[in-house]
Write an enzyme that holds these catalytic residues in place. Structure first.
Site, PDB file in Angstrom:
ATOM      1  N   ASP A   8     -12.420  -0.335   6.129  1.00  0.00           N
ATOM      2  CA  ASP A   8     -12.696   0.225   5.073  1.00  0.00           C
ATOM      3  C   ASP A   8     -11.763   1.654   4.636  1.00  0.00           C
ATOM      4  O   ASP A   8     -12.015   2.728   5.401  1.00  0.00           O
ATOM      5  CB  ASP A   8     -13.993   0.274   4.833  1.00  0.00           C
ATOM      6  CG  ASP A   8     -14.445   1.188   3.653  1.00  0.00           C
ATOM      7  OD1 ASP A   8     -13.630   1.160   2.699  1.00  0.00           O
ATOM      8  OD2 ASP A   8     -15.861   0.987   3.751  1.00  0.00           O
ATOM      9  N   GLY A  30     -14.340  -5.684  -5.361  1.00  0.00           N
ATOM     10  CA  GLY A  30     -13.489  -4.890  -4.724  1.00  0.00           C
ATOM     11  C   GLY A  30     -12.935  -3.870  -4.019  1.00  0.00           C
ATOM     12  O   GLY A  30     -14.128  -2.947  -3.901  1.00  0.00           O
ATOM     13  N   VAL A  31     -12.019  -3.778  -3.812  1.00  0.00           N
ATOM     14  CA  VAL A  31     -11.219  -1.725  -3.322  1.00  0.00           C
ATOM     15  C   VAL A  31     -11.940  -0.874  -3.807  1.00  0.00           C
ATOM     16  O   VAL A  31     -12.325   0.038  -3.879  1.00  0.00           O
ATOM     17  CB  VAL A  31     -10.446  -1.911  -2.821  1.00  0.00           C
ATOM     18  CG1 VAL A  31      -9.452  -2.044  -3.766  1.00  0.00           C
ATOM     19  CG2 VAL A  31     -10.520  -0.830  -1.774  1.00  0.00           C
ATOM     20  N   ASP A  32     -11.967  -1.116  -5.305  1.00  0.00           N
ATOM     21  CA  ASP A  32     -12.140  -0.331  -6.012  1.00  0.00           C
ATOM     22  C   ASP A  32     -12.863  -0.017  -6.679  1.00  0.00           C
ATOM     23  O   ASP A  32     -13.609   1.250  -6.818  1.00  0.00           O
ATOM     24  CB  ASP A  32     -11.683  -1.761  -7.825  1.00  0.00           C
ATOM     25  CG  ASP A  32     -11.296  -0.487  -8.913  1.00  0.00           C
ATOM     26  OD1 ASP A  32     -11.632   1.073  -9.446  1.00  0.00           O
ATOM     27  OD2 ASP A  32     -11.171  -0.752 -10.056  1.00  0.00           O
TER      28      ASP A  32
HETATM   29  P1  ADP Z   1      -7.097  -7.230  -6.279  1.00  0.00           P
HETATM   30  O1  ADP Z   1      -7.648  -7.052  -7.696  1.00  0.00           O
HETATM   31  O2  ADP Z   1      -5.900  -5.666  -6.578  1.00  0.00           O
HETATM   32  O3  ADP Z   1      -6.598  -8.755  -6.075  1.00  0.00           O
HETATM   33  P2  ADP Z   1      -9.471  -6.462  -4.821  1.00  0.00           P
HETATM   34  O4  ADP Z   1     -10.197  -5.899  -4.502  1.00  0.00           O
HETATM   35  O5  ADP Z   1      -9.884  -7.559  -4.878  1.00  0.00           O
HETATM   36  O6  ADP Z   1      -7.411  -6.507  -5.593  1.00  0.00           O
HETATM   37  O7  ADP Z   1      -7.983  -7.112  -3.344  1.00  0.00           O
HETATM   38  C1  ADP Z   1      -7.632  -5.991  -2.523  1.00  0.00           C
HETATM   39  C2  ADP Z   1      -7.831  -6.126  -1.365  1.00  0.00           C
HETATM   40  O8  ADP Z   1      -8.846  -4.961  -0.597  1.00  0.00           O
HETATM   41  C3  ADP Z   1      -8.229  -7.820  -0.735  1.00  0.00           C
HETATM   42  O9  ADP Z   1      -7.180  -7.851   0.794  1.00  0.00           O
HETATM   43  C4  ADP Z   1      -9.682  -6.663  -0.261  1.00  0.00           C
HETATM   44  O10 ADP Z   1      -9.118  -7.638   1.415  1.00  0.00           O
HETATM   45  C5  ADP Z   1      -9.393  -5.982   0.032  1.00  0.00           C
HETATM   46  N1  ADP Z   1     -10.674  -4.612   0.408  1.00  0.00           N
HETATM   47  C6  ADP Z   1     -11.893  -5.184  -0.554  1.00  0.00           C
HETATM   48  N2  ADP Z   1     -12.781  -4.015   0.044  1.00  0.00           N
HETATM   49  C7  ADP Z   1     -11.806  -3.016   0.524  1.00  0.00           C
HETATM   50  C8  ADP Z   1     -12.532  -1.793   1.264  1.00  0.00           C
HETATM   51  N3  ADP Z   1     -13.241  -1.121   1.149  1.00  0.00           N
HETATM   52  N4  ADP Z   1     -11.018  -1.479   2.386  1.00  0.00           N
HETATM   53  C9  ADP Z   1      -9.921  -2.288   1.765  1.00  0.00           C
HETATM   54  N5  ADP Z   1      -9.433  -2.329   1.702  1.00  0.00           N
HETATM   55  C10 ADP Z   1     -10.712  -3.991   0.614  1.00  0.00           C
END
Ligand code: ADP
Length: 164
Positions: A8, A30-32
């Site tokens: 994470d 997601g990560v956002d």
């Molecule tokens: P995008 O809209 O740019 O595709 P996402 O957030 O959906 O953004 O996904 C981008 C990457 O972030 C994916 O590979 C996902 O597995 C990853 N991700 C999701 N949550 C986290 C986190 N807490 N820390 C790191 N990476 C994450």
């Protein structure tokens, strides 16, 4: 130096983490979503003052409740099949994030796998782009420490192979 971690990105304690944001910069999934949740509501308040962000560009905020001091918000491309400039836009997202880190005098920075979640960019191609742009940057930024933080197994395994 490039390193790889699984997990994470909100736990990263260096100078900055990069957020794979959307054009509004007003939060998403997601990560956002994970970054905004961990940083607290002050992050959204600062993001509201930024006026959004174009695809391939990057903007910086403080990290608030995160262990990282700063968040670099960049917007990767949505994958539409590969003929809409997706590769170049993803390169720009990585390059502009790194340039912003350097111009802010930041040395330790962590990236998620931009565009490979909801935006559906093919993971093998995205990993190659990320690594090649970071390598390019080392030519002029010798002290830069870049950590790729992979949340999913597929990305982690791809990066392990490419960085071996
Ligand atoms: P995008 O809209 O740019 O595709 P996402 O957030 O959906 O953004 O996904 C981008 C990457 O972030 C994916 O590979 C996902 O597995 C990853 N991700 C999701 N949550 C986290 C986190 N807490 N820390 C790191 N990476 C994450």
């Amino acid at each position: 130096m490039m390193q790889l971690q699984k997990g994470d990105i909100t736990a990263f304690g260096g100078d900055a983490i990069v957020n794979a944001a959307n054009n509004s910069l007003l939060g998403g999934g997601g990560v956002d979503g994970a970054i905004h949740k961990a940083a607290g509501p002050q992050l959204l308040a600062e993001c509201k003052t930024l006026g959004g962000c174009e695809t391939g560009q990057a903007k910086i905020t403080k990290g608030y409740n995160l262990p990282a001091r700063f968040v670099i918000h960049t917007v990767g491309p949505v994958w539409y099949g590969g003929e809409k400039g997706e590769h170049e836009l993803l390169e720009r997202a990585y390059r502009n994030s790194l340039e912003l880190a350097l111009s802010t005098d930041l040395a330790t920075i962590a990236f998620p796998n931009i565009s490979t979640g909801i935006y559906a960019f093919p993971k093998p191609q995205a990993a190659q782009i990320a690594i090649s742009v970071v390598k390019e940057m080392f030519v002029k930024a010798h002290d830069l420490q870049v950590t790729f933080i992979c949340f999913d197994d597929e990305n982690y395994q791809l990066y392990q192979k490419l960085l071996a």
